[in-house]
Scaffold this motif. Structure first.
Motif, PDB file in Angstrom:
ATOM      1  N   ALA A  12      47.106  52.392  50.862  1.00  0.00           N
ATOM      2  CA  ALA A  12      47.272  53.552  51.733  1.00  0.00           C
ATOM      3  C   ALA A  12      48.679  54.063  51.499  1.00  0.00           C
ATOM      4  N   PRO A  13      48.875  54.948  50.523  1.00  0.00           N
ATOM      5  CA  PRO A  13      50.226  55.353  50.135  1.00  0.00           C
ATOM      6  C   PRO A  13      51.024  55.879  51.318  1.00  0.00           C
ATOM      7  N   GLY A  14      52.208  55.334  51.471  1.00  0.00           N
ATOM      8  CA  GLY A  14      53.086  55.832  52.512  1.00  0.00           C
ATOM      9  C   GLY A  14      52.748  55.391  53.907  1.00  0.00           C
ATOM     10  N   ALA A  15      51.747  54.528  54.088  1.00  0.00           N
ATOM     11  CA  ALA A  15      51.374  54.096  55.428  1.00  0.00           C
ATOM     12  C   ALA A  15      52.472  53.210  56.014  1.00  0.00           C
ATOM     13  N   ASP A  16      52.883  53.533  57.218  1.00  0.00           N
ATOM     14  CA  ASP A  16      53.842  52.685  57.921  1.00  0.00           C
ATOM     15  C   ASP A  16      53.138  51.602  58.723  1.00  0.00           C
ATOM     16  N   LEU A  17      51.908  51.907  59.176  1.00  0.00           N
ATOM     17  CA  LEU A  17      51.219  51.019  60.094  1.00  0.00           C
ATOM     18  C   LEU A  17      49.727  51.056  59.825  1.00  0.00           C
ATOM     19  N   VAL A  18      49.099  49.874  59.777  1.00  0.00           N
ATOM     20  CA  VAL A  18      47.640  49.753  59.782  1.00  0.00           C
ATOM     21  C   VAL A  18      47.242  49.069  61.078  1.00  0.00           C
ATOM     22  N   VAL A  19      46.336  49.692  61.801  1.00  0.00           N
ATOM     23  CA  VAL A  19      45.827  49.142  63.060  1.00  0.00           C
ATOM     24  C   VAL A  19      44.377  48.744  62.845  1.00  0.00           C
ATOM     25  N   ALA A  20      44.059  47.484  63.092  1.00  0.00           N
ATOM     26  CA  ALA A  20      42.691  46.993  62.976  1.00  0.00           C
ATOM     27  C   ALA A  20      42.044  47.041  64.353  1.00  0.00           C
ATOM     28  N   GLY A  21      41.124  47.979  64.553  1.00  0.00           N
ATOM     29  CA  GLY A  21      40.436  48.087  65.834  1.00  0.00           C
ATOM     30  C   GLY A  21      40.630  49.439  66.475  1.00  0.00           C
ATOM     31  N   GLY A  22      39.510  50.062  66.870  1.00  0.00           N
ATOM     32  CA  GLY A  22      39.569  51.405  67.427  1.00  0.00           C
ATOM     33  C   GLY A  22      39.152  51.476  68.877  1.00  0.00           C
ATOM     34  N   GLY A  23      39.561  50.502  69.677  1.00  0.00           N
ATOM     35  CA  GLY A  23      39.353  50.577  71.117  1.00  0.00           C
ATOM     36  C   GLY A  23      40.555  51.221  71.790  1.00  0.00           C
ATOM     37  N   PRO A  24      40.641  51.165  73.124  1.00  0.00           N
ATOM     38  CA  PRO A  24      41.767  51.793  73.818  1.00  0.00           C
ATOM     39  C   PRO A  24      43.127  51.283  73.361  1.00  0.00           C
ATOM     40  N   ALA A  25      43.269  49.987  73.134  1.00  0.00           N
ATOM     41  CA  ALA A  25      44.572  49.454  72.719  1.00  0.00           C
ATOM     42  C   ALA A  25      44.943  49.951  71.335  1.00  0.00           C
ATOM     43  N   ASP A 132      35.893  44.311  54.327  1.00  0.00           N
ATOM     44  CA  ASP A 132      34.746  43.499  53.935  1.00  0.00           C
ATOM     45  C   ASP A 132      34.139  43.943  52.609  1.00  0.00           C
ATOM     46  N   ASP A 133      34.424  45.170  52.153  1.00  0.00           N
ATOM     47  CA  ASP A 133      33.904  45.619  50.871  1.00  0.00           C
ATOM     48  C   ASP A 133      34.915  45.435  49.748  1.00  0.00           C
ATOM     49  N   GLY A 134      36.003  44.711  50.010  1.00  0.00           N
ATOM     50  CA  GLY A 134      36.992  44.403  48.988  1.00  0.00           C
ATOM     51  C   GLY A 134      38.158  45.356  48.905  1.00  0.00           C
ATOM     52  N   ARG A 135      38.107  46.468  49.597  1.00  0.00           N
ATOM     53  CA  ARG A 135      39.232  47.396  49.556  1.00  0.00           C
ATOM     54  C   ARG A 135      40.456  46.781  50.231  1.00  0.00           C
ATOM     55  N   GLU A 136      41.630  47.184  49.783  1.00  0.00           N
ATOM     56  CA  GLU A 136      42.878  46.755  50.383  1.00  0.00           C
ATOM     57  C   GLU A 136      43.639  47.967  50.894  1.00  0.00           C
ATOM     58  N   LEU A 137      44.192  47.833  52.092  1.00  0.00           N
ATOM     59  CA  LEU A 137      45.048  48.862  52.674  1.00  0.00           C
ATOM     60  C   LEU A 137      46.420  48.262  52.888  1.00  0.00           C
ATOM     61  N   ARG A 138      47.426  48.908  52.355  1.00  0.00           N
ATOM     62  CA  ARG A 138      48.793  48.406  52.460  1.00  0.00           C
ATOM     63  C   ARG A 138      49.562  49.219  53.488  1.00  0.00           C
ATOM     64  N   ALA A 139      50.506  48.576  54.151  1.00  0.00           N
ATOM     65  CA  ALA A 139      51.322  49.276  55.139  1.00  0.00           C
ATOM     66  C   ALA A 139      52.552  48.448  55.447  1.00  0.00           C
ATOM     67  N   GLY A 140      53.507  49.076  56.126  1.00  0.00           N
ATOM     68  CA  GLY A 140      54.717  48.367  56.511  1.00  0.00           C
ATOM     69  C   GLY A 140      54.465  47.290  57.549  1.00  0.00           C
ATOM     70  N   PRO A 312      63.695  49.852  59.655  1.00  0.00           N
ATOM     71  CA  PRO A 312      63.673  50.317  58.263  1.00  0.00           C
ATOM     72  C   PRO A 312      62.774  49.521  57.331  1.00  0.00           C
ATOM     73  N   ASP A 313      62.357  48.319  57.714  1.00  0.00           N
ATOM     74  CA  ASP A 313      61.587  47.517  56.778  1.00  0.00           C
ATOM     75  C   ASP A 313      60.601  46.632  57.525  1.00  0.00           C
ATOM     76  N   HIS A 314      59.754  45.952  56.743  1.00  0.00           N
ATOM     77  CA  HIS A 314      58.675  45.138  57.305  1.00  0.00           C
ATOM     78  C   HIS A 314      59.201  44.052  58.231  1.00  0.00           C
ATOM     79  N   ASP A 315      60.184  43.278  57.774  1.00  0.00           N
ATOM     80  CA  ASP A 315      60.671  42.154  58.574  1.00  0.00           C
ATOM     81  C   ASP A 315      61.220  42.613  59.915  1.00  0.00           C
ATOM     82  N   SER A 316      61.965  43.704  59.922  1.00  0.00           N
ATOM     83  CA  SER A 316      62.529  44.176  61.179  1.00  0.00           C
ATOM     84  C   SER A 316      61.439  44.745  62.085  1.00  0.00           C
TER      85      SER A 316
END
Length: 413
Positions: A12-25, A132-140, A312-316
């Motif tokens: 996911a080019p340029g993605a800062d955040l991937v959220v797993a789950g589409g409920g209220p939270a 589950d279909d093997g795709r990978e999504l990258r993010a910070g 600025p980065d993943h660890d922080s």
């Protein structure tokens, strides 16, 4: 709002955040971060699903102002609440019942990239998720907001005790019909045993839904396992008949007017992969006493987004998220409330209504601190001590047993 596709995708080019789950939270956090200019991807197996749960909370806990304010339309109805144990008491502050479709519409944001899919894990290297279909999504940063499923949790290898569950069965009736039972009041808890059934006590939760409709719900607080739904349906019918309703006024055979509730209130501790932050129910946001989590998720989404946008980065980002979601204060408050759950599970059934009579006789600010104040150790401890001061000697003994002995066998059915 796009729903993504199943075409080739390795990042996911340029993605800062991937959220797993589409409920209220998940949507609350995705929306808050996107509003701050972050590139957000949300992964959900059924992104077009319609939320059907009934959500309630105190008006003071809703973000109706501030940077992530929700429109007033998300409140379907609000009123002062009442609690009935041995006596009837009006509660401090207004209680709100949410318009679930309006909440879902308000939280969705076209700036969030939505991918249809099911998260199954994380890549071998670098932050991201594998579908589950093997795709990978990258993010910070990866956030697990998948609810009780906790799709990114790692088994600890230890056998977890069976979860304590809150269960309920409710029926939607016209307001004039409900008034025969409620006298037109919003009943947060009505412990009167009008159903006439022995065993573990249950209470009536009666809330307006807007549009001249009221939900009448027979509710069991935490049991391990929860009371069976057919038993709760029978208790509800018996209660409503005893209160003056005719059988024809209780449409328990109409699926469109019946609500069934079953969820765990003591989500066990679990490990997440390195760099994955659990959020919402997956992050143990469920209040062990009330089962509430939505209002806390809405509040925490703003706090977390404010922190993430400056990192600025993943660890922080991981460090900031851990302090917001799983900080020492929040863990301490949750641990105290888990002890409160142990007290309830060990309490003899006949003493439960008396316990709540004492709870609702404590100062209003102490009640509110116990029901909220999720990371305020001093306020939460003060609330528990205030309740203890109002208990009878017998109830104090039960409280101490639960606090000292921890989880044990539930007392009665």
């Amino acid at each position: 709002m796009g729903t993504g596709d199943r075409g080739p995708l390795t990042a996911a080019p340029g993605a800062d955040l991937v959220v797993a789950g589409g409920g209220p939270a998940g949507w609350a956090l995705a929306r808050a971060c996107a509003r701050r200019g972050m590139a957000v991807t949300l992964v959900e197996p059924r992104p077009d699903r319609v939320w059907t749960n009934t959500y309630g909370t105190w008006c003071a806990d809703l973000p109706l102002a501030g940077p992530d304010a929700l429109p007033r339309a998300v409140v379907a109805a609000s009123d002062v609440g009442w609690a009935v144990a041995r006596t009837a008491r009006v509660l401090d502050g207004e209680y709100a019942v949410l318009d679930t479709p309006a909440l879902q519409d308000a939280l969705r944001d076209d700036r969030v990239r939505v991918v249809r899919g099911k998260v199954r894990g994380v890549p071998d290297e670098g932050p991201g998720v594998v579908l589950d279909d093997g795709r990978e999504l990258r993010a910070g940063l990866v956030v697990d907001a998948s609810g009780a499923a906790r799709v990114l949790s790692i088994p600890t290898g230890r056998r977890a005790p069976r979860s304590a569950e809150q269960t309920a069965v409710g029926v939607v009736v016209p307001a004039d019909v409900a008034a025969t039972v409620t006298d037109g009041r919003l009943l947060f808890m009505d412990w009167r045993p009008l159903h006439g059934m022995p065993g573990w006590p249950t209470f009536l939760y009666a809330i307006p839904l807007g549009g001249g409709r009221v939900l009448l719900e027979e509710t069991s607080l935490a049991r391990r396992p929860g009371l069976p739904l057919p038993e709760l349906a029978d208790r509800l019918r018996r209660r409503l008949v005893a209160a003056g309703l005719a059988e024809a006024d209780i449409p328990l055979d109409d699926p469109g007017r019946v609500e069934y509730v079953r969820f765990a209130v003591d989500t066990p501790a679990h490990r997440s992969p390195a760099g994955v932050v659990p959020f919402g129910v997956a992050g143990r946001f469920v209040h062990p006493a009330t089962g509430y989590s939505v209002a806390r998720s809405l509040y925490a989404a703003t706090r977390l987004a404010d922190q993430l946008v400056t990192r600025p980065d993943h660890d922080s980002m991981v460090d900031a998220a851990d302090r917001v979601v799983r900080g020492p204060s929040a863990r301490a408050v949750h641990a105290m409330r888990r002890r409160g759950l142990d007290v309830l599970l060990r309490m003899p059934p006949a003493d439960v209504p008396e316990f709540f009579e004492r709870f609702f006789s404590s100062p209003p600010e102490r009640q509110r601190a116990y029901l909220g104040a999720h990371d305020d150790v001093q306020a939460s401890l003060g609330a528990m001590l205030a309740v203890f001061e109002h208990l009878s000697p017998r109830l104090r003994a039960h409280l101490l047993a639960g606090a000292l002995l921890g989880a044990g066998r539930d007392q009665g059915r």
